[in-house]
Write an enzyme that holds these catalytic residues in place. Structure first.
Site, PDB file in Angstrom:
ATOM      1  N   GLU A   8      22.053  52.255 -20.222  1.00 32.82           N
ATOM      2  CA  GLU A   8      21.107  51.247 -19.709  1.00 32.82           C
ATOM      3  C   GLU A   8      19.661  51.692 -19.805  1.00 32.82           C
ATOM      4  O   GLU A   8      18.767  50.854 -19.774  1.00 32.82           O
ATOM      5  CB  GLU A   8      21.459  50.818 -18.291  1.00 32.82           C
ATOM      6  CG  GLU A   8      21.421  51.872 -17.222  1.00 32.82           C
ATOM      7  CD  GLU A   8      21.765  51.292 -15.853  1.00 32.82           C
ATOM      8  OE1 GLU A   8      21.521  50.111 -15.608  1.00 32.82           O
ATOM      9  OE2 GLU A   8      22.284  52.037 -15.016  1.00 32.82           O
TER      10      GLU A   8
ATOM     11  N   ARG B 250       7.364  49.466  -2.199  1.00 31.64           N
ATOM     12  CA  ARG B 250       8.493  50.196  -1.621  1.00 31.64           C
ATOM     13  C   ARG B 250       9.572  49.252  -1.120  1.00 31.64           C
ATOM     14  O   ARG B 250      10.644  49.678  -0.725  1.00 31.64           O
ATOM     15  CB  ARG B 250       8.047  51.047  -0.427  1.00 31.64           C
ATOM     16  CG  ARG B 250       6.862  51.928  -0.645  1.00 31.64           C
ATOM     17  CD  ARG B 250       6.639  52.687   0.637  1.00 31.64           C
ATOM     18  NE  ARG B 250       7.861  53.377   0.978  1.00 31.64           N
ATOM     19  CZ  ARG B 250       8.010  54.699   0.841  1.00 31.64           C
ATOM     20  NH1 ARG B 250       7.020  55.412   0.425  1.00 31.64           N
ATOM     21  NH2 ARG B 250       9.136  55.283   1.130  1.00 31.64           N
TER      22      ARG B 250
ATOM     23  N   ASN C 127       8.777  55.254  11.282  1.00 31.87           N
ATOM     24  CA  ASN C 127       9.527  55.335  10.026  1.00 31.87           C
ATOM     25  C   ASN C 127      10.594  56.391  10.243  1.00 31.87           C
ATOM     26  O   ASN C 127      10.297  57.477  10.719  1.00 31.87           O
ATOM     27  CB  ASN C 127       8.570  55.755   8.899  1.00 31.87           C
ATOM     28  CG  ASN C 127       9.277  55.759   7.552  1.00 31.87           C
ATOM     29  OD1 ASN C 127      10.425  55.349   7.458  1.00 31.87           O
ATOM     30  ND2 ASN C 127       8.601  56.225   6.531  1.00 31.87           N
ATOM     31  N   GLY C 128      11.862  56.057   9.964  1.00 27.11           N
ATOM     32  CA  GLY C 128      12.946  57.040  10.149  1.00 27.11           C
ATOM     33  C   GLY C 128      14.060  56.444  10.988  1.00 27.11           C
ATOM     34  O   GLY C 128      14.145  55.229  11.160  1.00 27.11           O
TER      35      GLY C 128
ATOM     36  N   CYS D 151       9.984  52.988   5.696  1.00 26.46           N
ATOM     37  CA  CYS D 151       8.979  51.998   6.066  1.00 26.46           C
ATOM     38  C   CYS D 151       7.591  52.528   5.702  1.00 26.46           C
ATOM     39  O   CYS D 151       7.420  53.669   5.378  1.00 26.46           O
ATOM     40  CB  CYS D 151       9.063  51.770   7.566  1.00 26.46           C
ATOM     41  SG  CYS D 151      10.738  51.392   8.076  1.00 26.46           S
TER      42      CYS D 151
ATOM     43  N   TRP E  23      11.526  48.480   6.549  1.00 26.72           N
ATOM     44  CA  TRP E  23      12.732  48.371   5.711  1.00 26.72           C
ATOM     45  C   TRP E  23      13.870  48.528   6.714  1.00 26.72           C
ATOM     46  O   TRP E  23      14.122  49.639   7.203  1.00 26.72           O
ATOM     47  CB  TRP E  23      12.722  49.483   4.671  1.00 26.72           C
ATOM     48  CG  TRP E  23      13.988  49.624   3.906  1.00 26.72           C
ATOM     49  CD1 TRP E  23      15.085  50.400   4.233  1.00 26.72           C
ATOM     50  CD2 TRP E  23      14.357  48.973   2.676  1.00 26.72           C
ATOM     51  NE1 TRP E  23      16.070  50.274   3.302  1.00 26.72           N
ATOM     52  CE2 TRP E  23      15.666  49.405   2.324  1.00 26.72           C
ATOM     53  CE3 TRP E  23      13.721  48.080   1.838  1.00 26.72           C
ATOM     54  CZ2 TRP E  23      16.322  48.972   1.185  1.00 26.72           C
ATOM     55  CZ3 TRP E  23      14.394  47.652   0.691  1.00 26.72           C
ATOM     56  CH2 TRP E  23      15.661  48.087   0.386  1.00 26.72           C
TER      57      TRP E  23
ATOM     58  N   LYS F 146      24.526  55.183 -17.157  1.00 25.53           N
ATOM     59  CA  LYS F 146      23.115  55.630 -16.999  1.00 25.53           C
ATOM     60  C   LYS F 146      22.471  55.766 -18.375  1.00 25.53           C
ATOM     61  O   LYS F 146      21.358  55.323 -18.614  1.00 25.53           O
ATOM     62  CB  LYS F 146      23.052  56.981 -16.264  1.00 25.53           C
ATOM     63  CG  LYS F 146      23.306  56.901 -14.790  1.00 25.53           C
ATOM     64  CD  LYS F 146      22.218  56.235 -14.009  1.00 25.53           C
ATOM     65  CE  LYS F 146      22.339  54.823 -13.608  1.00 25.53           C
ATOM     66  NZ  LYS F 146      23.425  54.139 -13.094  1.00 25.53           N
TER      67      LYS F 146
ATOM     68  N   HIS G 280      45.216  58.577 -27.673  1.00 29.69           N
ATOM     69  CA  HIS G 280      45.859  57.266 -27.902  1.00 29.69           C
ATOM     70  C   HIS G 280      44.972  56.335 -28.705  1.00 29.69           C
ATOM     71  O   HIS G 280      45.041  55.118 -28.575  1.00 29.69           O
ATOM     72  CB  HIS G 280      46.237  56.641 -26.543  1.00 29.69           C
ATOM     73  CG  HIS G 280      47.201  57.474 -25.764  1.00 29.69           C
ATOM     74  ND1 HIS G 280      48.524  57.625 -26.108  1.00 29.69           N
ATOM     75  CD2 HIS G 280      47.008  58.281 -24.694  1.00 29.69           C
ATOM     76  CE1 HIS G 280      49.120  58.445 -25.270  1.00 29.69           C
ATOM     77  NE2 HIS G 280      48.227  58.866 -24.390  1.00 29.69           N
TER      78      HIS G 280
ATOM     79  N   GLU H 201      30.110  56.463 -14.970  1.00 35.17           N
ATOM     80  CA  GLU H 201      28.760  56.325 -14.389  1.00 35.17           C
ATOM     81  C   GLU H 201      27.733  57.050 -15.244  1.00 35.17           C
ATOM     82  O   GLU H 201      26.652  56.516 -15.519  1.00 35.17           O
ATOM     83  CB  GLU H 201      28.741  56.838 -12.950  1.00 35.17           C
ATOM     84  CG  GLU H 201      27.379  56.834 -12.281  1.00 35.17           C
ATOM     85  CD  GLU H 201      26.670  55.487 -12.304  1.00 35.17           C
ATOM     86  OE1 GLU H 201      27.322  54.447 -12.546  1.00 35.17           O
ATOM     87  OE2 GLU H 201      25.443  55.485 -12.108  1.00 35.17           O
TER      88      GLU H 201
ATOM     89  N   LYS I 157      17.185  44.315 -11.502  1.00 35.67           N
ATOM     90  CA  LYS I 157      17.619  45.233 -10.437  1.00 35.67           C
ATOM     91  C   LYS I 157      18.767  44.601  -9.660  1.00 35.67           C
ATOM     92  O   LYS I 157      19.674  45.275  -9.218  1.00 35.67           O
ATOM     93  CB  LYS I 157      16.462  45.562  -9.496  1.00 35.67           C
ATOM     94  CG  LYS I 157      16.837  46.546  -8.389  1.00 35.67           C
ATOM     95  CD  LYS I 157      17.338  47.863  -8.949  1.00 35.67           C
ATOM     96  CE  LYS I 157      17.879  48.790  -7.889  1.00 35.67           C
ATOM     97  NZ  LYS I 157      18.599  49.951  -8.475  1.00 35.67           N
TER      98      LYS I 157
HETATM   99  C1  AGP Z   1      23.272  50.335 -12.125  1.00 35.81           C
HETATM  100  O1  AGP Z   1      22.483  51.363 -12.704  1.00 35.81           O
HETATM  101  C2  AGP Z   1      22.937  48.989 -12.671  1.00 35.81           C
HETATM  102  N1  AGP Z   1      21.599  48.663 -12.382  1.00 35.81           N
HETATM  103  C3  AGP Z   1      23.956  47.924 -12.303  1.00 35.81           C
HETATM  104  O2  AGP Z   1      25.181  48.287 -12.892  1.00 35.81           O
HETATM  105  C4  AGP Z   1      24.220  47.711 -10.795  1.00 35.81           C
HETATM  106  O3  AGP Z   1      24.914  48.814 -10.272  1.00 35.81           O
HETATM  107  C5  AGP Z   1      25.103  46.453 -10.635  1.00 35.81           C
HETATM  108  O4  AGP Z   1      24.390  45.345 -11.132  1.00 35.81           O
HETATM  109  C6  AGP Z   1      25.512  46.202  -9.180  1.00 35.81           C
HETATM  110  O5  AGP Z   1      24.358  45.978  -8.410  1.00 35.81           O
HETATM  111  P1  AGP Z   1      24.508  45.977  -6.784  1.00 35.81           P
HETATM  112  O6  AGP Z   1      24.980  47.347  -6.407  1.00 35.81           O
HETATM  113  O7  AGP Z   1      23.138  45.651  -6.273  1.00 35.81           O
HETATM  114  O8  AGP Z   1      25.526  44.933  -6.430  1.00 35.81           O
END
Ligand code: AGP
Length: 609
Positions: free
Chosen positions: A489, A27, A100-101, A2, A74, A486, A505, A482, A604
């Site tokens: 993207e 934030r 906050n916390g 927060c 938050w 990273k 394969h 994963e 996001k």
């Molecule tokens: C992750 O780096 C990406 N931004 C994307 O794959 C994300 O994880 C995916 O869209 C799921 O989002 P969420 O966890 O908010 O559901």
């Protein structure tokens, strides 16, 4: 996390506090509030939603005062509604606090305050307990009352306090949550973060853990926990506002990578008790209900899906319930077999991903119990679930998910341990061993961040590449996916992740001389197989960077380079191994001059199907 802002001076505190809170909007928050001391009377307003909603309620000229504190919340405990917004007032209206916390023992304190002092609480938050505690101890000495209150509290907190009786001071305390005091001319400030003060001052004092700060118009006094005055050097902030929002880091993504030890600490906070037992707030699954569950689906997208892959292994190993992991965008279209004995676990940082939400609704329509692992309190996924386990990672601003992923993994550990213990399928010794490993994670994640210099050198060597492979076995498969996502993207490199055993394969045909392979070899029980995989690709003249546990000489010997993660149990290696890979992707993207926090074509939260 927060936002806190406070002001004491000769001007109307309202303007500075609102401006300061607005500087913290980046934030993320879901409600805001302010309280002023107007000649010995506390005037408070708070509102859910954005600060503009609050401003509509404080337009009156008589809402003023030269001393006040404000807050953007938050939500962690208690939905994001006005009653749960800060500030919180004591029952007699004389004390106001912003916090906050997380107060770990707030429930026991709340029960004590209700039973012993007949306090009538107005909110579902842990924070309101602080206001009531101070009130119980308040005998016209605010500092003394605050000290007595915090002596009873466990957890993380940065608290700002004012009293209607004291028109000359703001009192604040700090433990494991950021807090600073700003030095003005004829006035002084309090804040949780530097950006809130930059329009007013660049001279600040950093408040350290267990310190109490008493702020008046004339001065700022800092004391340690036994009230010895602390001589603190002033810090002059040279950052601009944009850098300050990122805590001095160049990008939010870097800041959030470095926040992971603290984020994991917050995720664990209050969920492993003194007897090393997992206690999960928000999960109401009883033994009877768990025993009736004969199938689990873990459904998510992107990074959250990769966390789900790890979750499957944990739940099947610890709770022995058949568990399937599926992409939310596929799940609804494959006529999934769902009934009242199905548990549907959905993982979502934002809690607003459309694919995941629609899969959740389908599962509910067919009678499944829904449990979500989510980072945003009050989000659609959280609201529509029967049980919610919050990651408590704090706002994740960068599009590329980092701390949300590692805290999702920690939540899946906690959940599978809880299930295994409740069902009696996990031997006590194993349970204790894994709990012990989780408690060491924050420190080991800090250690894993220490690979940055080495990883940055590797990035310099390979940032021009257009193809990079990630391979592994067991939990290293999910980590490979994963790590590859990273890189994709944020650098736009077409990286490729695959289970190491699958290479022969088909994909092995892709290897050219010097092709870069990142090879995860963190699983002791799959070690020999990974050594063979490394030899298999080295025989075709690929370049191999091994990711292995510290002290692993054989991987080092047969690889061209190796990044070492701290020694740890196989089960938690995936949480540590992803850290250098987040940094690898970050440095490559930086060298390729990408828009790291906002990569092209990405959002996001993907709220479209
Ligand atoms: C992750 O780096 C990406 N931004 C994307 O794959 C994300 O994880 C995916 O869209 C799921 O989002 P969420 O966890 O908010 O559901």
């Amino acid at each position: 996390m927060c936002g806190i802002v406070g002001y004491i001076g000769n001007e109307n505190a309202k303007e500075m506090i609102i401006t300061g809170l607005k500087s913290l909007e980046y934030r993320g928050y879901d409600s805001a509030g302010i309280v002023l001391n107007r000649g010995g009377k506390l005037l408070m307003r708070k509102e859910s939603g954005v600060i503009a909603n609050l401003e509509k309620r404080i337009t009156k000229k008589d809402f003023d005062g030269n001393l006040g504190i404000g807050h953007t919340r938050w939500a962690t405990h208690g939905a994001p509604v006005r009653e749960n917004a800060h500030p919180h007032l004591s029952c007699d209206g004389r004390i106001a606090i912003v916090h906050n916390g997380i107060i770990e023992n707030y429930m026991e304190l709340k029960e004590w305050l209700i039973k012993k002092h007949g306090i009538a609480f107005k909110s579902d938050t842990d924070s309101e307990v602080i206001a009531q505690l101070i009130c119980v101890y308040y005998k016209n000495d605010l500092v003394a009352a605050v000290r007595k209150a915090i002596a009873k509290m466990r957890g993380a907190y940065a608290v700002g306090v004012i009293s209607s009786d004291d028109i000359d001071h703001i009192v604040a305390v700090r433990k494991d949550a950021p807090l600073i005091a700003g030095i003005g001319e004829g006035c002084n400030y309090l804040a949780s973060d530097i950006p809130a003060l930059l329009k007013y001052t660049r001279d600040i004092y950093l408040i350290e853990n267990d310190e109490i700060v008493v702020i008046s118009k004339e001065d700022i006094k800092i004391f340690d926990d036994d009230m010895t005055r602390v001589k603190r050097e002033k810090m002059h902030v040279t950052w601009d506002a944009a850098a300050a929002e990122k805590g001095g880091y160049e990008h939010f993504m870097k800041k959030e990578i470095y926040e992971q030890p603290e984020a994991v600490n917050q995720t664990l906070e209050g969920r492993i008790n003194a007897k090393n037992e997992v206690k999960l707030d928000g999960i109401k699954l009883t033994k009877k209900e768990l025993d009736a569950i004969d199938r689990i689906y873990i459904i998510a997208c992107g990074t959250a899906y990769h966390a789900g892959l790890q979750g499957k292994t944990l739940i099947e190993n610890f709770a022995r319930i058949p568990t399937e992991v599926d992409l939310a965008s596929e799940f609804r279209y494959r006529a999934p077999i769902i009934d009242k004995n199905t548990l549907f676990i959905c993982i979502s940082q934002s809690g607003e991903t459309s694919d995941t939400l629609e899969a959740l609704r389908e599962a509910k329509r067919k009678g499944a119990r829904v449990l979500s692992v989510c980072n945003v309190m009050g989000s659609s996924v959280a609201r529509e679930s029967d049980d919610v386990l919050y990651t408590w990672a704090g706002p994740e601003i960068a599009v590329a998910s980092t701390k949300a992923y590692t805290t999702q993994l920690v939540c899946l550990f906690l959940l599978s341990l809880y299930m295994g213990k409740t069902k009696g399928t996990l031997p006590a010794k194993e349970y204790g061993r894994i709990v012990g490993e989780l408690k060491k994670l924050p420190a080991k994640m800090s250690e894993a961040l220490g690979t940055e210099e080495h990883v940055a050198k590797l990035a310099k060597k390979f940032f021009v590449r257009e193809q990079i492979f990630y391979i592994g076995r067991g939990s290293d498969v999910g980590t490979s996916y994963e790590a590859s996502l990273k890189l994709k993207e944020i650098s736009y490199i077409n990286s490729f992740a695959i289970a190491a055993g699958e290479l022969k394969h088909g994909p092995i045909a892709l290897i050219n001389r010097g092709t870069l392979f990142i090879v995860f070899a963190t699983q002791d029980y799959l070690y020999e197989k990974m050594l063979s995989n490394i030899q298999e690709i080295k025989a075709r003249h690929a370049y191999v960077v091994g990711i292995a546990k510290k002290g692993n000489k054989r991987v080092k010997k047969i690889s061209d380079d190796v990044v070492m993660i701290p020694q740890c149990a196989d089960e938690v290696a995936s949480i540590l191994a992803i850290v250098p890979m987040q940094l690898f992707a970050y440095h490559i993207a930086k060298l390729r001059k990408r828009d790291i926090d906002k990569p092209r074509n990405l959002a996001k939260s993907v709220t479209v199907e």
